[in-house]
Motif scaffolding. Structure first.
Motif, mmCIF file in Angstrom:
data_model
loop_
_atom_site.group_PDB
_atom_site.id
_atom_site.type_symbol
_atom_site.label_atom_id
_atom_site.label_comp_id
_atom_site.label_asym_id
_atom_site.label_seq_id
_atom_site.Cartn_x
_atom_site.Cartn_y
_atom_site.Cartn_z
ATOM 1 N N ASN A 1 44.702 35.258 148.838
ATOM 2 C CA ASN A 1 43.707 36.441 149.080
ATOM 3 C C ASN A 1 44.428 37.645 149.547
ATOM 4 O O ASN A 1 44.024 38.469 149.627
ATOM 5 N N ARG A 2 45.722 37.467 149.907
ATOM 6 C CA ARG A 2 46.527 38.390 150.386
ATOM 7 C C ARG A 2 47.578 38.870 149.228
ATOM 8 O O ARG A 2 47.801 40.167 149.211
ATOM 9 N N CYS A 3 48.222 37.990 148.741
ATOM 10 C CA CYS A 3 49.479 38.473 147.709
ATOM 11 C C CYS A 3 48.967 38.255 146.171
ATOM 12 O O CYS A 3 49.814 38.557 145.332
ATOM 13 N N LEU A 4 47.976 37.508 146.018
ATOM 14 C CA LEU A 4 47.312 37.231 144.671
ATOM 15 C C LEU A 4 48.230 36.380 143.802
ATOM 16 O O LEU A 4 47.942 36.140 142.620
ATOM 17 N N LYS A 5 48.969 35.704 144.571
ATOM 18 C CA LYS A 5 49.812 34.523 144.133
ATOM 19 C C LYS A 5 48.886 33.521 143.686
ATOM 20 O O LYS A 5 48.135 33.190 144.319
ATOM 21 N N PRO A 6 49.116 33.009 142.309
ATOM 22 C CA PRO A 6 48.208 31.716 141.990
ATOM 23 C C PRO A 6 48.698 30.542 142.807
ATOM 24 O O PRO A 6 49.772 30.405 143.227
ATOM 25 N N ILE A 7 47.735 29.830 143.401
ATOM 26 C CA ILE A 7 48.224 28.676 144.255
ATOM 27 C C ILE A 7 47.266 27.490 143.981
ATOM 28 O O ILE A 7 45.957 27.536 143.447
ATOM 29 N N LEU A 8 47.749 26.325 143.971
ATOM 30 C CA LEU A 8 47.185 25.242 143.942
ATOM 31 C C LEU A 8 47.053 24.264 145.332
ATOM 32 O O LEU A 8 48.154 24.421 145.998
ATOM 33 N N SER A 9 45.979 23.929 145.930
ATOM 34 C CA SER A 9 45.706 23.336 147.021
ATOM 35 C C SER A 9 44.924 22.234 146.796
ATOM 36 O O SER A 9 44.081 21.792 146.128
ATOM 37 N N PRO A 10 45.585 21.030 147.644
ATOM 38 C CA PRO A 10 44.792 19.683 147.545
ATOM 39 C C PRO A 10 43.571 19.837 148.440
ATOM 40 O O PRO A 10 43.499 20.545 149.477
ATOM 41 N N VAL A 11 42.410 19.327 147.887
ATOM 42 C CA VAL A 11 41.195 19.234 148.376
ATOM 43 C C VAL A 11 40.650 17.928 148.781
ATOM 44 O O VAL A 11 40.760 17.033 147.759
ATOM 45 N N THR A 12 40.502 17.332 149.876
ATOM 46 C CA THR A 12 39.788 16.041 150.343
ATOM 47 C C THR A 12 38.732 16.351 150.849
ATOM 48 O O THR A 12 38.380 16.775 151.813
ATOM 49 N N ALA A 13 37.707 15.569 150.204
ATOM 50 C CA ALA A 13 36.251 15.788 151.016
ATOM 51 C C ALA A 13 35.921 14.232 151.475
ATOM 52 O O ALA A 13 36.000 13.210 150.685
ATOM 53 N N LYS A 14 35.824 14.285 152.594
ATOM 54 C CA LYS A 14 35.163 12.936 153.348
ATOM 55 C C LYS A 14 33.924 13.166 153.855
ATOM 56 O O LYS A 14 33.873 14.189 154.684
ATOM 57 N N PHE A 15 33.045 12.379 153.541
ATOM 58 C CA PHE A 15 31.423 12.812 153.674
ATOM 59 C C PHE A 15 30.662 11.661 154.137
ATOM 60 O O PHE A 15 31.100 10.624 153.682
ATOM 61 N N ALA A 16 29.621 12.005 154.792
ATOM 62 C CA ALA A 16 28.457 11.122 154.773
ATOM 63 C C ALA A 16 27.359 11.956 155.042
ATOM 64 O O ALA A 16 27.021 12.607 156.132
ATOM 65 N N THR A 17 26.365 11.910 154.048
ATOM 66 C CA THR A 17 25.270 12.610 154.074
ATOM 67 C C THR A 17 23.952 12.002 153.555
ATOM 68 O O THR A 17 24.178 10.968 152.594
ATOM 69 N N ASP A 18 22.927 12.394 154.463
ATOM 70 C CA ASP A 18 21.687 11.611 153.844
ATOM 71 C C ASP A 18 21.012 12.322 152.922
ATOM 72 O O ASP A 18 20.600 13.701 153.206
ATOM 73 N N TYR A 19 20.465 11.811 151.934
ATOM 74 C CA TYR A 19 19.947 12.482 150.745
ATOM 75 C C TYR A 19 18.505 11.993 150.772
ATOM 76 O O TYR A 19 18.125 10.990 150.803
ATOM 77 N N HIS A 20 17.619 13.094 151.125
ATOM 78 C CA HIS A 20 16.071 12.831 151.189
ATOM 79 C C HIS A 20 15.356 13.223 149.921
ATOM 80 O O HIS A 20 16.089 13.903 149.316
ATOM 81 N N PRO A 21 14.281 12.452 149.892
ATOM 82 C CA PRO A 21 13.476 12.837 148.445
ATOM 83 C C PRO A 21 13.069 14.181 148.777
ATOM 84 O O PRO A 21 12.577 14.597 149.720
ATOM 85 N N ALA A 22 13.172 14.971 147.652
ATOM 86 C CA ALA A 22 12.638 16.391 147.678
ATOM 87 C C ALA A 22 11.472 16.889 148.077
ATOM 88 O O ALA A 22 11.042 17.769 148.590
ATOM 89 N N VAL A 23 10.516 15.833 147.545
ATOM 90 C CA VAL A 23 9.126 16.042 147.712
ATOM 91 C C VAL A 23 8.752 16.188 149.273
ATOM 92 O O VAL A 23 7.795 16.934 149.786
ATOM 93 N N GLU A 24 9.762 15.629 150.202
ATOM 94 C CA GLU A 24 9.392 15.710 151.689
ATOM 95 C C GLU A 24 10.191 16.826 152.160
ATOM 96 O O GLU A 24 10.075 17.041 153.712
#
Ligand SMILES: [Zn+2]
Ligand SMILES: [Zn+2]
Length: 175
Positions: A65-88
């Protein structure tokens, strides 16, 4: 992958994730995925709610965002999410509003009909894990706003002194 919720046994379902890069929905921010997305997720039924947890690894491709150099960054997503029925959903929102459970149920998502789209789950979770502010390094100096030189490779020749007029007066007084 679309999972029919009727096919999920009470013990739950474990899935290995191995996918090619896909559009994240952050193309406007210049962020895309690079290479493969790997990991594992587990879907556990709790009544009509499906608790989905797991860990995902991917690589995000963006620009500093500052120098516009292309960068690759590792992303790790650790999650626990409750999926509810959309009707509710409406009912849930009403309840949340009534009891003002603000901030307590942030890890809630919704599934539609009798299907859970694991591709969508993976996309949502990665989206949450990718840093919006991409910088090549913490102390990146960015580009000179006048000549555009990358200040990480040394100062530029711009002799612009950005002095606050009040400070300038003070400077005069000290002469
Ligand atoms: Zn940079
Ligand atoms: Zn300059």
């Amino acid at each position: 992958m679309i999972i029919d919720i009727n096919d999920i046994s009470p013990e739950g379902l474990a899935l290995d994730i191995s996918e090619k890069a896909f559009p994240l929905g952050m193309e406007d921010e210049g962020i895309t995925l690079d290479g493969a997305v790997t990991g594992a997720i587990r879907i556990t039924p709790v009544g009509k709610v499906y608790s989905i947890s797991g860990q995902l690894s991917a690589t995000a491709k963006g620009v500093c965002n500052r120098c516009l150099k292309p960068i690759l960054s590792p992303v790790t997503a650790k999650f626990a999410t409750d999926y509810h029925p959309a009707v509710e959903m409406r009912e849930e929102m009403r309840k949340e509003h009534e009891f003002e459970l603000i901030g307590e149920d942030l890890d809630i998502a919704y599934y539609y009909g009798e299907e859970i789209d694991t591709d969508e789950v993976v996309r949502e979770q990665l989206l949450l894990a990718v840093p919006m502010q991409q910088v090549c390094r913490e102390d990146c100096k960015g580009l000179c706003p006048h000549c555009g030189k990358n200040l990480n490779s040394g100062p530029c020749d711009c002799k612009v002194e950005m002095v606050d007029p009040r400070l300038a007066k003070l400077k005069d007084l000290l002469k």
